[in-house]
Design a protein around this motif. Structure first.
Motif, PDB file in Angstrom:
ATOM      1  N   ILE A   1       1.859  -2.895 -13.366  1.00  0.00           N
ATOM      2  CA  ILE A   1       2.161  -3.015 -11.850  1.00  0.00           C
ATOM      3  C   ILE A   1       3.688  -2.861 -11.418  1.00  0.00           C
ATOM      4  CG2 ILE A   1       1.924  -4.981 -10.281  1.00  0.00           C
ATOM      5  CD1 ILE A   1      -0.151  -6.159 -11.842  1.00  0.00           C
TER       6      ILE A   1
ATOM      7  N   LEU B   1       4.595   0.730 -11.478  1.00  0.00           N
ATOM      8  CA  LEU B   1       4.297   1.519 -10.221  1.00  0.00           C
ATOM      9  C   LEU B   1       4.737   1.037  -9.080  1.00  0.00           C
ATOM     10  CD1 LEU B   1       0.452   1.453 -11.377  1.00  0.00           C
ATOM     11  CD2 LEU B   1       1.679   3.453 -10.947  1.00  0.00           C
ATOM     12  N   ALA B   2       4.953  -0.292  -8.918  1.00  0.00           N
ATOM     13  CA  ALA B   2       5.831  -0.640  -7.644  1.00  0.00           C
ATOM     14  C   ALA B   2       6.901  -0.150  -7.520  1.00  0.00           C
ATOM     15  CB  ALA B   2       5.899  -2.274  -7.650  1.00  0.00           C
TER      16      ALA B   2
ATOM     17  N   TYR C   1       6.738   3.319  -6.449  1.00  0.00           N
ATOM     18  CA  TYR C   1       6.576   3.385  -4.861  1.00  0.00           C
ATOM     19  C   TYR C   1       7.852   3.416  -4.411  1.00  0.00           C
ATOM     20  CZ  TYR C   1       5.053   2.592  -0.144  1.00  0.00           C
ATOM     21  OH  TYR C   1       4.974   2.440   1.189  1.00  0.00           O
TER      22      TYR C   1
ATOM     23  N   TYR D   1       7.534   7.542  -3.077  1.00  0.00           N
ATOM     24  CA  TYR D   1       6.694   7.227  -2.020  1.00  0.00           C
ATOM     25  C   TYR D   1       7.217   6.722  -0.739  1.00  0.00           C
ATOM     26  CZ  TYR D   1       2.959   9.617  -4.934  1.00  0.00           C
ATOM     27  OH  TYR D   1       2.553  10.286  -5.747  1.00  0.00           O
TER      28      TYR D   1
ATOM     29  N   VAL E   1       9.616  -4.314   0.897  1.00  0.00           N
ATOM     30  CA  VAL E   1       9.257  -4.859  -0.478  1.00  0.00           C
ATOM     31  C   VAL E   1      10.568  -4.796  -1.320  1.00  0.00           C
ATOM     32  CG1 VAL E   1       8.177  -3.912  -2.407  1.00  0.00           C
ATOM     33  CG2 VAL E   1       7.106  -3.922  -0.520  1.00  0.00           C
TER      34      VAL E   1
ATOM     35  N   LEU F   1      12.303  -8.222  -0.545  1.00  0.00           N
ATOM     36  CA  LEU F   1      11.527  -9.164  -0.980  1.00  0.00           C
ATOM     37  C   LEU F   1      11.800  -9.255  -2.437  1.00  0.00           C
ATOM     38  CD1 LEU F   1       8.463  -9.285   1.216  1.00  0.00           C
ATOM     39  CD2 LEU F   1      10.585 -10.508   1.603  1.00  0.00           C
TER      40      LEU F   1
ATOM     41  N   LEU G   1       8.381  -9.667 -13.248  1.00  0.00           N
ATOM     42  CA  LEU G   1       7.917  -8.646 -12.070  1.00  0.00           C
ATOM     43  C   LEU G   1       9.001  -8.098 -11.601  1.00  0.00           C
ATOM     44  CD1 LEU G   1       5.605  -7.236 -10.624  1.00  0.00           C
ATOM     45  CD2 LEU G   1       5.828  -9.130  -9.093  1.00  0.00           C
TER      46      LEU G   1
ATOM     47  N   PHE H   1      -3.301   8.203  -6.445  1.00  0.00           N
ATOM     48  CA  PHE H   1      -2.013   7.777  -7.145  1.00  0.00           C
ATOM     49  C   PHE H   1      -0.983   7.283  -6.137  1.00  0.00           C
ATOM     50  CE2 PHE H   1       2.212   8.144  -8.940  1.00  0.00           C
ATOM     51  CZ  PHE H   1       1.959   7.763 -10.312  1.00  0.00           C
ATOM     52  N   ALA H   2      -0.903   7.822  -4.900  1.00  0.00           N
ATOM     53  CA  ALA H   2       0.030   7.090  -4.002  1.00  0.00           C
ATOM     54  C   ALA H   2      -0.388   5.596  -3.788  1.00  0.00           C
ATOM     55  CB  ALA H   2       0.118   8.136  -2.948  1.00  0.00           C
TER      56      ALA H   2
ATOM     57  N   ILE I   1      -2.245   3.666  -5.412  1.00  0.00           N
ATOM     58  CA  ILE I   1      -2.068   2.681  -6.497  1.00  0.00           C
ATOM     59  C   ILE I   1      -0.572   2.214  -6.643  1.00  0.00           C
ATOM     60  CG2 ILE I   1      -1.865   2.216  -9.050  1.00  0.00           C
ATOM     61  CD1 ILE I   1      -4.666   3.974  -9.275  1.00  0.00           C
ATOM     62  N   THR I   2       0.303   2.945  -6.261  1.00  0.00           N
ATOM     63  CA  THR I   2       1.834   2.378  -6.201  1.00  0.00           C
ATOM     64  C   THR I   2       1.974   1.699  -5.131  1.00  0.00           C
ATOM     65  OG1 THR I   2       2.641   4.523  -5.136  1.00  0.00           O
ATOM     66  CG2 THR I   2       2.493   4.790  -7.431  1.00  0.00           C
ATOM     67  N   ARG I   3       1.405   2.138  -3.992  1.00  0.00           N
ATOM     68  CA  ARG I   3       1.593   1.328  -2.690  1.00  0.00           C
ATOM     69  C   ARG I   3       1.200   0.147  -2.892  1.00  0.00           C
ATOM     70  NH1 ARG I   3      -0.232   4.698   1.732  1.00  0.00           N
ATOM     71  NH2 ARG I   3       1.789   5.635   1.366  1.00  0.00           N
TER      72      ARG I   3
ATOM     73  N   SER J   1       0.586  -1.879  -5.724  1.00  0.00           N
ATOM     74  CA  SER J   1       1.495  -2.345  -6.487  1.00  0.00           C
ATOM     75  C   SER J   1       2.736  -2.924  -5.678  1.00  0.00           C
ATOM     76  CB  SER J   1       2.047  -1.616  -7.518  1.00  0.00           C
ATOM     77  OG  SER J   1       0.897  -1.003  -8.425  1.00  0.00           O
ATOM     78  N   ALA J   2       3.385  -2.248  -5.055  1.00  0.00           N
ATOM     79  CA  ALA J   2       4.504  -2.627  -4.297  1.00  0.00           C
ATOM     80  C   ALA J   2       4.028  -3.910  -3.454  1.00  0.00           C
ATOM     81  CB  ALA J   2       4.954  -1.542  -3.200  1.00  0.00           C
ATOM     82  N   ILE J   3       2.886  -3.826  -2.690  1.00  0.00           N
ATOM     83  CA  ILE J   3       2.302  -4.749  -1.958  1.00  0.00           C
ATOM     84  C   ILE J   3       2.203  -6.048  -2.379  1.00  0.00           C
ATOM     85  CG2 ILE J   3       0.371  -5.632  -0.269  1.00  0.00           C
ATOM     86  CD1 ILE J   3       0.072  -2.811   0.530  1.00  0.00           C
TER      87      ILE J   3
ATOM     88  N   VAL K   1       4.005  -7.326  -4.653  1.00  0.00           N
ATOM     89  CA  VAL K   1       5.360  -8.122  -4.667  1.00  0.00           C
ATOM     90  C   VAL K   1       5.434  -8.763  -3.267  1.00  0.00           C
ATOM     91  CG1 VAL K   1       7.770  -7.908  -4.834  1.00  0.00           C
ATOM     92  CG2 VAL K   1       6.619  -6.436  -6.366  1.00  0.00           C
ATOM     93  N   MET K   2       4.999  -8.260  -2.346  1.00  0.00           N
ATOM     94  CA  MET K   2       4.921  -8.953  -1.182  1.00  0.00           C
ATOM     95  C   MET K   2       3.931 -10.330  -1.221  1.00  0.00           C
ATOM     96  SD  MET K   2       5.013  -6.147   1.753  1.00  0.00           S
ATOM     97  CE  MET K   2       4.717  -6.856   2.991  1.00  0.00           C
TER      98      MET K   2
END
Lengths: 282, 338
Positions: A87, A90-91, A94, A98, A108, A111, A152, B40-41, B43-45, B47-49, B51-52
């Motif tokens: 996770i 991947l984060a 991103y 992206y 993000v 945070l 994380l 894929f895009a 999944i990464t997004r 994962s980032a969410i 964290v939020m």
């Protein structure tokens, strides 16, 4: 205009004074490290013996070691790292690829940086509310979950930083050859950032292997050896806390031995992580 | 779309490039695996969410769990200093004050030391020593907090009780106003000792940020000042510190955030007493120390909920400080990593 000797003298004196204060400050900082490590080595090393690794935590007055605590720590750390790494990577991807200029990316990143220095006891409370209260009992899984949340942000941050170091020309070259973007990320981005991502994981392991506060009310503690992650589990830091605060001499000595073990492994991980980074940059 | 905006957003540029390749259909074949791109895009997004969601989840859970206590005590929870599990009267004043006072002592101790270290590393230190010293200071940050706690309990506290505190009582005790801070028996444990340990703990964080911010000052500024005949101290005082002001403040706030939430180092040496005392030698408690000491022993909904409400207060205090810190550090627009 003539130089005023008194003024020059005063400025010289002030300069001397302040620069020596800088040196004093640095001496204090380095001295603190030396004094803490020295005390740990002197007190901890004399308590180290093979029985630490083969016997479980004793009752006061009995002979014993730290086997169950060491096992619990290793198990929970492993579970935490294994679950959180995908996770987090991947984060981080991103943020670096992206979401570079996007608003979501900014939020993000902000945070995540905040989470990076969030008090770990708050994470423990959160997991207590989410897992322990719902399940009705303390468990190794809950301990691992709280450790995962602490790891994380560390891994997200290093992954992003490391992927940002990849020059854009590499990305463009891959895409120009007809490579879909995700393929570029996997085969070029992750591959060239691998040492950096490894560093992040090592730093995260170092960070969570010394964490005590989030385990106090998630994994609790356990006097006995157990491989059952669904029940209370002991861990090195929590045992150190319990034993060091106790009035018993032999418990306190075990706490020092455990403290030496933890510090040695944390510092070792940190130095290794640094070595990976500096080898990569050369 | 033009080249500039493509650089800003590789996701979009990739779509365009892949899309163009498809559209041109030279030999009518999309790049292999192109269909995986949106998945894929996303999944990464996601994962980032996550964290939020973690941060939002922390707030929601703490808030929901502390509702019973907040409902029972209302705003009085913040201003009452009683903490009595038997009569179930709880108030957060003592732990809140303890948290603030111990962090204040930590800042008084830690900030000047950290700035001294950072300036030494940037201006005075021989180049050969710099990497080694930098790593040494950073390793201080890597030591787990429980080690600081143990060291504080077994080494610093006895030392304070035997040497420092009697001296402070003797010299500062008789003074009119500040004297009241230095009264009472020298236990060794208490606010002052906790503050000292915290100060040493946050030193490496503040030093690391400050060093990085100082390093961003353009060499020309520094050289111009030296060229005009400024001394090292004058360069630091008049050029480096003003230049790095925002970043320094961010670093200090970051250290404050750490100090406010630090648990183990404080729990060992604070003494865990729910008492407001004018003296810095008296045992007290902080929010995090109360949680660490009492959480697993708390019986009854109100008790547990009150502890969680303490956690909520700690969350609100630390996160506002940390938000401010990150905001200031972002404004410096230089990459600072801690």
């Amino acid at each position: 205009m003539k130089p005023d000797p008194a003024l020059i003298l005063r400025r010289k004196i002030i300069n001397r004074l302040m620069t020596s204060l800088f040196i004093v400050a640095t001496t204090i900082a380095v001295g603190a490290l030396v004094v803490i490590l020295g005390k740990l080595l002197i007190t901890g090393a004399s308590e180290l013996s093979p029985r630490i690794f083969i016997m479980n935590t004793p009752a006061p007055g009995a002979k014993g070691g730290l086997l169950n605590a060491i096992f619990g720590s290793v198990a929970m750390t492993l579970v935490a790292i294994v679950t959180v790494t995908p996770i987090a990577v991947l984060a981080g991807t991103y943020l670096a690829e992206y979401g570079r200029g996007s608003r979501l990316g900014h939020v993000v990143r902000f945070l995540n940086d905040t989470l990076l220095s969030a008090p770990s006891i708050i994470i423990g409370l959160f997991i207590y509310g989410v897992i322990v209260l719902r399940a009705g009992h303390f468990s190794g899984w809950a301990g691992a979950a709280s450790l995962a949340l602490i790891a994380l942000p560390v891994i997200v941050r290093t992954t992003e930083d490391m992927m940002r170091l990849i020059p854009d020309s590499l990305r463009e070259a891959a895409v120009a050859l007809g490579c879909p973007y995700w393929r570029m990320v996997v085969s070029i981005g992750w591959r060239s950032a691998r040492p950096g991502i490894m560093t992040g994981i090592l730093l995260a392991v170092a960070r969570i292997s010394g964490e005590t506060a989030p385990l106090l009310f998630t994994a609790l503690n356990n006097q006995f050896f157990t491989t059952n992650m669904n029940g209370p589990m002991s861990s090195l830091p929590v045992v150190i806390f319990q034993f060091a605060m106790s009035p018993y001499r032999d418990w306190q000595s075990l706490a020092w031995a455990g403290a030496l073990l933890i510090t040695a492994s944390v510092l070792f991980l940190n130095v290794t992580a640094r070595a990976i980074v500096s080898r990569g940059s050369r | 779309m033009d080249i500039d905006s493509m650089e800003d957003d590789p996701w979009e540029s990739a779509t365009v490039m892949v899309g163009t390749a498809c559209a041109m259909r030279t030999k009518t074949r999309a790049p292999r695996g192109a269909w995986l791109e949106p998945a894929f895009a996303w999944i990464t997004r996601l994962s980032a969410i996550t964290v939020m969601l973690v941060l939002a989840g922390i707030f929601v859970v703490l808030f929901v769990e502390s509702i019973p206590a907040l409902r029972k005590f209302g705003a009085g929870f913040l201003f009452s200093s009683s903490w009595n599990p038997v009569t179930e009267r709880f108030g957060a004043l003592a732990p809140i004050c303890g948290t603030l006072v111990s962090s204040l002592i930590a800042m008084v101790v830690g900030v000047p030391l950290a700035l001294g270290v950072a300036l030494f590393l940037n201006e005075l230190c021989p180049f050969r020593l710099r990497p080694a010293l930098t790593v040494t200071v950073e390793l201080l940050a890597a030591i787990p907090s429980i080690i600081y706690g143990m060291w504080g309990l077994f080494v610093l506290a006895p030392f304070m009780a035997r040497y420092i505190q009697p001296a402070l009582i003797k010299w500062l005790g008789p003074l009119p106003v500040i004297g009241s801070f230095f009264q009472g028996p020298p236990f060794g444990i208490g606010m002052l000792t906790s503050g000292l340990i915290l100060g040493i703990m946050i030193l490496p964080f503040i030093a690391a940020v400050s060093r990085q911010v100082f390093a961003t000052a353009p060499p020309m500024l520094r050289e111009a000042a030296y060229g005009l005949g400024a001394s090292t101290w004058e360069v630091c005082r008049r050029v480096l510190i003003p230049y790095a002001r925002t970043g320094l403040l961010g670093g200090i706030m970051l250290g404050l955030g750490r100090a406010l939430g630090e648990t183990m180092a404080v729990t060992f040496v604070i003494g865990n007493a729910y008492k407001l005392s004018g003296s810095l030698f008296a045992p007290g408690t902080t929010i995090s120390a109360s949680l660490a000491n009492e959480f697993t022993e708390a019986i009854g909904d109100v008790y547990l909920s009150s502890l969680l409400a303490l956690g909520l207060i700690l969350f609100l205090i630390t996160f506002s400080v940390l938000f401010l810190a990150r905001f200031l550090l972002q404004r410096t627009e230089h990459k600072v990593s801690v």
